[in-house]
Design a protein around this motif. Sequence first.
Motif, mmCIF file in Angstrom:
data_model
loop_
_atom_site.group_PDB
_atom_site.id
_atom_site.type_symbol
_atom_site.label_atom_id
_atom_site.label_comp_id
_atom_site.label_asym_id
_atom_site.label_seq_id
_atom_site.Cartn_x
_atom_site.Cartn_y
_atom_site.Cartn_z
ATOM 1 N N TRP A 86 35.927 41.493 30.537
ATOM 2 C CA TRP A 86 34.798 40.648 29.981
ATOM 3 C C TRP A 86 35.332 39.414 30.382
ATOM 4 O O TRP A 86 34.398 38.568 30.790
ATOM 5 C CB TRP A 86 34.776 41.074 28.622
ATOM 6 N N LEU A 87 36.766 39.001 30.190
ATOM 7 C CA LEU A 87 36.967 37.721 30.698
ATOM 8 C C LEU A 87 36.822 37.344 32.045
ATOM 9 O O LEU A 87 36.289 36.172 32.432
ATOM 10 C CB LEU A 87 38.554 37.548 30.060
ATOM 11 N N ALA A 88 37.227 38.298 32.868
ATOM 12 C CA ALA A 88 37.029 38.036 34.500
ATOM 13 C C ALA A 88 35.626 37.680 34.611
ATOM 14 O O ALA A 88 35.281 37.110 35.276
ATOM 15 C CB ALA A 88 37.627 39.166 35.036
ATOM 16 N N LEU A 89 34.731 38.599 34.060
ATOM 17 C CA LEU A 89 33.277 38.553 34.334
ATOM 18 C C LEU A 89 32.745 37.230 33.824
ATOM 19 O O LEU A 89 31.861 36.426 34.547
ATOM 20 C CB LEU A 89 32.345 39.420 33.493
ATOM 21 N N ALA A 90 33.116 36.627 32.734
ATOM 22 C CA ALA A 90 32.829 35.275 32.075
ATOM 23 C C ALA A 90 33.206 34.388 33.219
ATOM 24 O O ALA A 90 32.495 33.406 33.531
ATOM 25 C CB ALA A 90 33.487 35.217 30.824
ATOM 26 N N ILE A 91 34.596 34.302 33.503
ATOM 27 C CA ILE A 91 34.958 33.412 34.365
ATOM 28 C C ILE A 91 34.211 33.221 35.791
ATOM 29 O O ILE A 91 33.985 32.294 36.501
ATOM 30 C CB ILE A 91 36.537 33.604 34.907
ATOM 31 N N HIS A 92 33.971 34.540 36.242
ATOM 32 C CA HIS A 92 33.034 34.524 37.435
ATOM 33 C C HIS A 92 31.835 34.005 37.424
ATOM 34 O O HIS A 92 31.463 33.004 38.250
ATOM 35 C CB HIS A 92 33.052 36.100 37.904
ATOM 36 N N CYS A 93 31.220 34.323 36.307
ATOM 37 C CA CYS A 93 29.850 33.676 35.927
ATOM 38 C C CYS A 93 30.087 31.926 36.098
ATOM 39 O O CYS A 93 28.991 31.428 36.787
ATOM 40 C CB CYS A 93 29.129 34.045 34.705
ATOM 41 N N ILE A 94 30.756 31.816 34.990
ATOM 42 C CA ILE A 94 31.081 30.106 35.121
ATOM 43 C C ILE A 94 31.285 29.523 36.521
ATOM 44 O O ILE A 94 30.922 28.409 36.970
ATOM 45 C CB ILE A 94 32.186 29.968 34.084
ATOM 46 N N GLY A 95 32.095 30.112 37.457
ATOM 47 C CA GLY A 95 32.565 29.818 38.713
ATOM 48 C C GLY A 95 31.600 29.728 39.743
ATOM 49 O O GLY A 95 31.591 28.820 40.229
ATOM 50 N N ALA A 96 30.596 30.645 39.708
ATOM 51 C CA ALA A 96 29.373 30.767 40.359
ATOM 52 C C ALA A 96 28.515 29.403 40.127
ATOM 53 O O ALA A 96 28.099 28.728 40.795
ATOM 54 C CB ALA A 96 28.610 31.941 40.134
ATOM 55 N N GLU A 97 28.275 29.387 38.575
ATOM 56 C CA GLU A 97 27.547 28.208 38.264
ATOM 57 C C GLU A 97 28.286 26.793 38.603
ATOM 58 O O GLU A 97 27.307 25.909 39.093
ATOM 59 C CB GLU A 97 27.447 28.122 36.689
ATOM 60 N N VAL A 98 29.551 26.477 38.528
ATOM 61 C CA VAL A 98 29.926 25.468 38.998
ATOM 62 C C VAL A 98 30.023 25.178 40.282
ATOM 63 O O VAL A 98 29.559 24.159 41.026
ATOM 64 C CB VAL A 98 31.487 25.582 38.706
ATOM 65 N N TYR A 99 29.771 26.247 41.223
ATOM 66 C CA TYR A 99 29.930 26.115 42.634
ATOM 67 C C TYR A 99 28.562 25.533 43.032
ATOM 68 O O TYR A 99 28.456 24.903 43.980
ATOM 69 C CB TYR A 99 30.107 27.577 43.462
ATOM 70 N N LEU A 100 27.414 26.260 42.361
ATOM 71 C CA LEU A 100 26.280 25.871 42.773
ATOM 72 C C LEU A 100 25.824 24.531 42.381
ATOM 73 O O LEU A 100 25.246 23.693 42.981
ATOM 74 C CB LEU A 100 25.071 26.834 41.871
ATOM 75 N N ARG A 101 26.427 24.016 41.165
ATOM 76 C CA ARG A 101 26.438 22.474 40.803
ATOM 77 C C ARG A 101 26.923 21.604 41.771
ATOM 78 O O ARG A 101 26.724 20.436 41.920
ATOM 79 C CB ARG A 101 26.877 22.298 39.462
ATOM 80 N N LEU A 102 28.001 22.131 42.464
ATOM 81 C CA LEU A 102 28.918 20.997 43.299
ATOM 82 C C LEU A 102 28.591 21.106 44.708
ATOM 83 O O LEU A 102 28.822 20.405 45.340
ATOM 84 C CB LEU A 102 30.537 21.362 43.310
ATOM 85 N N THR A 103 27.764 21.757 45.049
ATOM 86 C CA THR A 103 27.217 22.120 46.382
ATOM 87 C C THR A 103 25.554 22.056 46.591
ATOM 88 O O THR A 103 25.315 22.870 47.413
ATOM 89 C CB THR A 103 27.626 23.470 46.857
ATOM 90 N N PRO A 104 25.011 21.015 46.226
ATOM 91 C CA PRO A 104 23.496 20.735 46.449
ATOM 92 C C PRO A 104 23.020 20.497 47.831
ATOM 93 O O PRO A 104 22.187 20.901 48.283
ATOM 94 C CB PRO A 104 23.203 19.446 45.469
ATOM 95 N N ALA A 105 24.204 19.731 48.511
ATOM 96 C CA ALA A 105 23.785 19.402 49.959
ATOM 97 C C ALA A 105 23.820 20.981 50.934
ATOM 98 O O ALA A 105 23.050 21.194 51.598
ATOM 99 C CB ALA A 105 24.807 18.603 50.448
ATOM 100 N N GLU A 106 24.572 21.934 50.540
ATOM 101 C CA GLU A 106 24.824 23.249 51.260
ATOM 102 C C GLU A 106 23.442 23.949 50.811
ATOM 103 O O GLU A 106 23.088 24.547 51.657
ATOM 104 C CB GLU A 106 26.084 23.938 50.658
ATOM 105 N N ALA A 107 22.869 23.859 49.654
ATOM 106 C CA ALA A 107 21.879 24.514 49.163
ATOM 107 C C ALA A 107 20.566 23.781 49.762
ATOM 108 O O ALA A 107 19.743 25.028 50.398
ATOM 109 C CB ALA A 107 21.615 24.418 47.610
ATOM 110 N N THR A 108 20.304 22.814 50.030
ATOM 111 C CA THR A 108 19.441 22.065 50.760
ATOM 112 C C THR A 108 19.543 22.530 52.443
ATOM 113 O O THR A 108 18.406 22.931 52.915
ATOM 114 C CB THR A 108 19.692 20.505 50.769
#
Length: 155
Positions: A86-108
């Motif tokens: 469960w802890l690994a799943l939570a870290i994974h979800c937070i990590g994906a969220e942080v990645y998306l927040r930090l890479t708006p130029a890549e998303a564009t």
Amino acid sequence: MRIISLLMSLIISSTARKPFSAIPCTVIDYIFAGNASQVLGSYPSCSPYYSGQNPDQHAIVQANMGTGRADQLVAAFNSTFSTGSWLALAIHCIGAEVYLRLTPAEATRLRKISYQKQLEAGVQNPGKGGLTVQRLGDAEPWDIPGSEELTSPLR
Ligand SMILES: *[C@@H]1O[C@H](CO)[C@@H](O)[C@H](O)[C@H]1NC(C)=O
Ligand SMILES: *[C@@H]1O[C@H](CO)[C@@H](O)[C@H](O)[C@H]1NC(C)=O
């Protein structure tokens, strides 16, 4: 998951009140290479398993990595496995969220590539069809990027 489970197993092994885990006697028997007298010496509650009275008999094994005993090692890993998952799943979800927040130029950039591919494939509403943020969320309408702007990151 394995790293978290290992760390948790080390932590619970160092506490004064170590947890216990119910392990099937057939697993304990396998751990002790079928040595029934050795198993019964540590876990007398396994006797219904050996007499055939209860093939599904479990024994209560203390979780402890410090003793070097394989049965207690199994108990330690088994009692931290679900919490670690469960802890690994939570870290994974937070990590994906942080990645998306930090890479708006890549998303564009990826959206422009997606737009170009949809344009080439002849899709209706290229770049804004389907499940886009301006349809499902509150994003601003998305403009079709200029051609020189579109091709430069691809080169
Ligand atoms: C691990 O624990 C669960 C109960 O939490 C038990 O059902 C299972 O048999 C155990 N697995 C092993 C390999 O001991
Ligand atoms: C079972 O384990 C005991 C204690 O370690 C040992 O003395 C005995 O020889 C073992 N028996 C077999 C059949 O390996």
